[in-house]
Design an enzyme around this catalytic site. Structure first.
Site, short mmCIF file in Angstrom:
data_model
loop_
_atom_site.label_atom_id
_atom_site.label_comp_id
_atom_site.label_asym_id
_atom_site.label_seq_id
_atom_site.Cartn_x
_atom_site.Cartn_y
_atom_site.Cartn_z
N GLY B 22 0.79 -1.23 0.00
CA GLY B 22 0.00 0.00 0.00
C GLY B 22 0.82 1.27 0.00
N SER B 23 2.13 1.19 -0.20
CA SER B 23 2.94 2.41 -0.16
C SER B 23 2.81 3.19 -1.46
CB SER B 23 4.41 2.05 0.09
OG SER B 23 4.87 1.16 -0.91
N ASP B 24 2.66 4.50 -1.34
CA ASP B 24 2.62 5.36 -2.53
C ASP B 24 3.28 6.69 -2.19
OD1 ASP B 24 0.64 7.29 -1.52
OD2 ASP B 24 -0.80 5.64 -1.69
N TYR B 32 -3.52 -0.52 7.27
CA TYR B 32 -4.91 -0.60 6.80
C TYR B 32 -5.84 -0.95 7.97
CZ TYR B 32 -3.61 -0.29 1.86
OH TYR B 32 -3.17 0.14 0.62
N LYS B 225 2.02 2.97 -9.03
CA LYS B 225 2.13 4.23 -8.31
C LYS B 225 3.26 5.05 -8.90
CE LYS B 225 -1.04 3.09 -5.31
NZ LYS B 225 -2.28 3.87 -5.11
N ASP B 253 -0.90 6.29 -10.90
CA ASP B 253 -1.60 6.90 -9.75
C ASP B 253 -0.59 7.73 -8.97
OD1 ASP B 253 -3.04 7.48 -7.48
OD2 ASP B 253 -3.50 5.40 -6.97
N GLU B 279 -4.21 8.97 -12.18
CA GLU B 279 -5.15 8.99 -11.05
C GLU B 279 -4.66 9.95 -9.97
OE1 GLU B 279 -6.15 5.04 -9.87
OE2 GLU B 279 -6.62 5.60 -7.81
N GLU B 306 -11.20 8.46 -4.90
CA GLU B 306 -11.09 7.70 -3.65
C GLU B 306 -11.12 8.63 -2.45
OE1 GLU B 306 -7.03 6.02 -4.45
OE2 GLU B 306 -6.77 6.35 -2.33
N ASP B 329 -15.63 5.95 -3.67
CA ASP B 329 -15.17 5.06 -2.62
C ASP B 329 -16.36 4.64 -1.76
OD1 ASP B 329 -12.35 4.46 -0.92
OD2 ASP B 329 -14.18 4.53 0.27
N HIS B 356 -12.90 2.87 -6.56
CA HIS B 356 -11.69 2.61 -5.78
C HIS B 356 -11.92 1.37 -4.92
CE1 HIS B 356 -9.32 3.39 -1.92
NE2 HIS B 356 -8.40 3.18 -2.83
N ALA B 357 -10.89 0.53 -4.81
CA ALA B 357 -11.00 -0.58 -3.86
C ALA B 357 -9.61 -0.85 -3.29
CB ALA B 357 -11.59 -1.82 -4.51
N GLY B 358 -9.46 -2.02 -2.67
CA GLY B 358 -8.22 -2.29 -1.96
C GLY B 358 -8.45 -2.06 -0.49
#
Lengths: 437, 437
Positions: B22-24, B32, B225, B253, B279, B306, B329, B356-358
């Site tokens: 999940g790093s961006d 999370y 990303k 993104d 994105e 999101e 979202d 958006h998901a995840g």
């Protein structure tokens, strides 16, 4: 070396819903509240007491506890910091606190976590002004254009205002700052208007009496709440013009109750009362909606901003020519850092800023901001008038002083944000004496 | 008569920051998390167990406790309510909860109090679908156009979408709903893409391996990303095109890291990799900024949503032609009530919705929404693909099932929102076993 030693955040609530003070078409029963931050240090203050910073954000009751806890989390990284290092670079402190990506997710830069940011940064600015031994407005107008731009949050704004443009605005005003300080002193302060008369829950007799008192006290602007019932609004505005005449300015405020087409229809019926502005005609998030309403209701002006969530919203309001009056809020925007950016954009786009006040303590804060704007940013008083509501000032150690429709210039060190310890204790929720009884 | 007897809200956090999942560019170390609402009743569910509703909002760690407490406050008025009365009119329940003016002040309709609204309404929609013995998507597509419009939150939208227009969209799709259900069943579900490969914290080798696996698994779309470093981005996109070729779609993104001019400049360098969309190129609040970027970077599409805080933001995104892809979202908008309004506006303005998901549980929710959109609203799969991230599904009792790049149609009653009680206990913060160790 002195450090920030302690964060205390108090849940202070005043039971204003009991008297319908503050009632409007959207907010029928608010309990004016503050998430009140006290930052302690082991530094000596100018008065010999330990240097302390006081700040708050404003809410209307339930959920104030959420802001209290959010402010505590926002402020915790400050504990143990060197006082002078922090206060000498409040731009860096702001950017660091704002960069907490986990808290940022909850906004970003809006809602509870942003209100909490306002409370914490307000306390730091208060502390900085106390350390300087100056009222906040004076400390700010003693800063150079470069220093002011360095603390301003310009992120996401460069398509509307570059750093160079911001500097140019401040530099143009710099040589004549002293002249405008003298001008404000000669006038008796910064001009304000009163909302105290016009709450929706008041009877016709009370409305008539309060309006007459406002004119007697020297106000040339008064504001009424509208939007709950069209026939009622027409009746109350008729009373208002009977009492204040047609020379004084009348503002009206719908507190977000209308859809865009409904706002335009409703204003066709209220326009004959020649309001200076219609405030919050629709959702505060609706930039394009405000622009559409503004085009339709001219020459009545459109005002909004007390729920303006952040500088990115205001940027778009200016870009879309959606506002005649910008009513930024001193406890919703993230303190001086973000507010400076909004003032600078307003100056570039030629929109007068007439800050939202009232609530609890907002008048105490915004007087500093309006004075700063005139002296160092817009250099103008034209179409500018700051809200004043005569409520709850007795709880502050350095309350604002309004005489003949002007905020007199604050002289005590700080941001006028400190409450009396007795008030904090008595109105703490839910265990203070005023809530237990 | 059966009543809602109990509200429990759990602070559930997964330590995803330990592996940089999940790093961006904006969110370097998220844990999370879910503010997880359980609404208990004394009604009998279809399975003989007491009828219960499960719902959540999603956060990335610190401040999840704020959402937990806000959800508790939002849900408290539900305790003691008649179950059938509430579930038979979720539009009325929504409007009542949203009308709490004291909590509304903290947004309005954004940030922590709105995330909490999402969590609570998600639990009520889950409970309604469990009562009906149907997966949520099926319950929704069994509702009439009038019933769907009645639960949708159309406030502040009438300048863009009237009730009559909303009804017309739903009525046009109604006669052919069954055909599209059969079509989805024949295709193996609703098409999705994967973000699992492209997190910023992953090494080149891991990136290359995961991209190859994605293509092998049947995905025709992958997302990377970008935004932290331009040279790095060029290098990683080069790798991506080497692995996936030029026929598969590549999305990128930036997670809000750029100012508007910077986004346009950066995209000049990334456009040669022919991304389907960029994105979150800038602040999620910046409608006019997204519109300006979209004009500049075409034919690359612009995607955002999101962090789209509410329906008023999306209304403006559509009015300003700011988006090629709407990424609403399911845990930030206030559940089905507000999401329906956004889907209906998207259909009117012709903008495909690619949710958006995840995160944790978002895939479980959005599959229902995408399926609803195709069957009952937009009637189209063109340019539509729903995000899928292969994380944390093992914690749900009815996890989404993805085969050959498609979400298969959920069959179990509810909104797929229930977590395993063991997972809730183990990952409860800060006292669960996974956090104590």
């Amino acid at each position: 070396m002195s450090t920030i030693t302690r964060v205390r955040v108090h849940d202070v609530r005043f039971p204003t819903s009991r008297t319908l003070d503050g009632s409007d078409a959207m907010n029928k029963d608010g309990d004016y509240s503050a998430a009140y931050v006290v930052l302690g240090t082991d530094a000596a203050g100018p008065d010999g007491e330990p240097l302390t910073g006081y700040g708050f954000t404003f809410t209307i009751g339930r959920g104030n506890d959420l802001c209290v806890e959010a402010a505590r989390q926002r402020a915790l990284p400050l504990v143990g910091r060197d006082v002078d290092e922090a206060l000498d670079d409040l731009g860096a402190v702001y950017r660091e606190l704002a960069a907490d990506s986990q808290l940022r997710w909850l906004g970003p830069e809006k809602g509870v976590v942003h209100l909490a940011m306002a409370a914490v940064m307000n306390a730091l600015w208060d502390m900085a002004a106390r350390r300087a031994g100056k009222p906040l407005w004076r400390m700010l107008v003693d800063m150079t254009p470069e220093q002011l731009v360095d603390v301003a949050d310009l992120r996401y704004l460069s398509d509307a205002l570059t750093r160079e443009e911001a500097l140019a605005i401040l530099r143009a005003a710099e040589p004549t700052r002293a002249m405008r300080i003298a001008d404000l002193e000669a006038r008796g302060g910064y001009p304000c208007y009163t909302t105290s008369a016009g709450w929706l829950g008041y009877s016709d007799d009370k409305l008539r009496r309060l309006l007459a008192e406002a004119i007697d006290e020297g106000y040339r602007h008064v504001k009424l709440k509208v939007g709950a019932d069209l026939a009622e609004d027409v009746r109350r505005l008729t009373i208002a013009r009977e009492v204040i005449g047609w020379d004084a300015a009348l503002m009206i405020d719908a507190n977000q109750v209308w859809d865009v087409p409904q706002a335009i229809m409703w204003m066709e019926h209220l326009a004959p009362f020649r309001p200076l502005w219609i405030e919050e005609p629709t959702s505060p998030d609706d930039v394009l909606g405000h622009a559409a309403i503004r085009r339709a209701v001219a020459p009545v002006g459109v005002a909004s901003g007390e729920h303006g969530m952040n500088r990115v919203l205001f940027k778009q309001m200016f870009q879309a020519q959606a506002l005649d009056f910008c009513q930024l809020d001193s406890a919703r925007l993230a303190s001086v850092n973000e507010i400076l950016a909004v003032y600078l954009m307003a100056a570039k786009f030629g929109v007068p800023v007439c800050p939202h006040a009232g609530g609890v303590g907002l008048c105490e804060l915004v007087q500093h901001l309006s004075i700063l704007d005139y002296i160092a940013i817009s250099t103008s008083l034209e179409n500018r008038v700051t809200e004043f509501v005569d409520h709850l000032h007795e709880h502050f150690t350095d309350p604002c002083v309004v005489v003949d429709g002007h905020y007199t210039l604050p002289t005590a060190p700080g941001y006028s944000a400190r409450m009396h310890p007795d008030s904090v204790a008595a109105f703490s929720y839910p265990d203070g004496a005023e809530w237990r009884s």
